[in-house]
Design an enzyme around this catalytic site. Structure first.
Site, PDB file in Angstrom:
ATOM      1  N   ASP A 241       0.846  -1.208   0.000  1.00 51.02           N
ATOM      2  CA  ASP A 241       0.000   0.000   0.000  1.00 51.02           C
ATOM      3  C   ASP A 241       0.875   1.248   0.000  1.00 51.02           C
ATOM      4  O   ASP A 241       2.086   1.160   0.182  1.00 51.02           O
ATOM      5  CB  ASP A 241      -0.876  -0.004   1.262  1.00 51.02           C
TER       6      ASP A 241
ATOM      7  N   ASP B 188       0.496   3.616   2.283  1.00 49.43           N
ATOM      8  CA  ASP B 188       0.186   4.190   3.591  1.00 49.43           C
ATOM      9  C   ASP B 188      -0.983   5.168   3.428  1.00 49.43           C
ATOM     10  O   ASP B 188      -2.002   4.781   2.846  1.00 49.43           O
ATOM     11  CB  ASP B 188       1.445   4.817   4.215  1.00 49.43           C
TER      12      ASP B 188
END
Ligand SMILES: CSC[C@H]1O[C@H](OP(=O)(O)O)[C@H](O)[C@@H]1O
Ligand SMILES: Nc1ncnc2[nH]cnc12
Length: 290
Positions: free
Chosen positions: A212, A214
């Site tokens: 991801d 974040d």
């Protein structure tokens, strides 16, 4: 006699090694309590390896609750000299994309509630930690990744892993602060393992699997557990391939690591002054110096 020279700690999404053969499940006790789960010792690519699920096979331990000392001690007691960590991480840089792999070479410690040393109780030691991940083992790992030419996954050699406490993910302000500090990736688990492995004279390297962005990226949704697990599932097969290839290379050409002598000049307390109980509990780590 050593049961396994190579250890693997699997993180979120990597709870077992599918290719492990002739597996023995070992429930180990250590002076620092029980490890996260049983350690599975078996054969991978013809070599004996020890596998441990960091959060337990059912993921019941939070990062803050991990028995880091017991985990590293258990690996040491099996004779592990090289320890590979596979970990899910968020990316703090635009060019480090979900599904990419990073082999970090630095840490920033943002944890607050963790014991990160075997020492104390009458013995003081300060190990060097300027190069917190083993460059030699990281090199073998990087070469293994590169040799596999994995589609949809770029390799980033080097980078700074920001280790946060969790369990909640970061705020945007924190995420942007870590970016301004030069952080490359973010996770919650590897810093203590690396420190304790160094004290136990085990070479340690991290295979960071990016899941991801974040929460800082304007064009991407903020991280959720669902996002992490979905991307890990897409990448789990590749992660296992990388580990197998690294084990193969390491068993063919074992590298010598500065970590293997980390305690040589680190212990300040004369060993004849160390209380017997402390000596006993650190026996496996201090053995060669006693
Ligand atoms: C499931 S998202 C957060 C969780 O994932 C990472 O774990 P690991 O390093 O064991 O793969 C991160 O550090 C958090 O513990
Ligand atoms: N964004 C993130 N922050 C902390 N740990 C993570 N593990 C995977 N993604 C993460």
């Amino acid at each position: 006699m050593a049961q396994a020279k190579i250890g693997i700690i699997g993180g979120s999404g990597l709870y077992k090694m599918d290719a492990l053969q002739d597996v023995r499940e070992m429930n180990l006790e250590t002076p620092f309590g029980s490890p996260s789960d049983a350690v599975f010792v078996g054969t991978l690519e013809g070599t004996s390896v020890a596998f441990l699920a960091r959060h337990g096979r059912h993921h019941h331990l939070m990062p803050t609750e991990l028995p880091f000392r017991a985990n590293i001690y258990a690996m040491k007691s099996l004779g592990v000299e090289y320890l590979l960590s596979a970990s899910a991480v968020g990316s703090l840089q635009a060019d480090v994309k979900p599904l990419d792999m990073v082999v970090p070479d630095q840490f920033i410690d943002r944890t607050r509630q963790r014991v990160s040393t075997f020492f104390g109780n009458g013995i003081v030691a300060h190990v060097s930690f300027g190069e917190p991940l083993c460059p030699e083992l990281s090199q073998v790992l990087s070469e293994a990744i590169a040799s596999l030419s994995l589609p949809d996954s770029s390799l980033h050699r080097g980078g700074t892993y920001v280790c946060m406490e969790g369990p909640a993910f970061s705020t945007k302000a924190e995420s942007n602060l870590y970016r301004s500090w030069g952080g490359t990736i973010i996770g919650m688990t590897n810093l203590q393992e690396a420190k304790l492995a160094r004290e136990a004279e085990i070479a340690y390297a991290t295979l960071a699997l990016v899941t991801d962005y974040d929460c800082w990226h304007p064009d991407h949704d903020s991280v959720t557990v669902e996002m992490v697990i979905q991307n890990l599932q897409r990448n789990a097969h590749n992660a296992q391939k990388v580990i197998r290839e690294t084990v193969k290379r390491l068993s063919q050409t074992p590298v010598s690591s500065p970590a293997h002598d980390a305690l040589k000049y680190a212990i300040l307390t004369p060993l004849d002054q160390v209380p017997d109980a402390t000596k006993q509990s650190l026996d496996i780590i201090l053995g060669k110096y006693l």
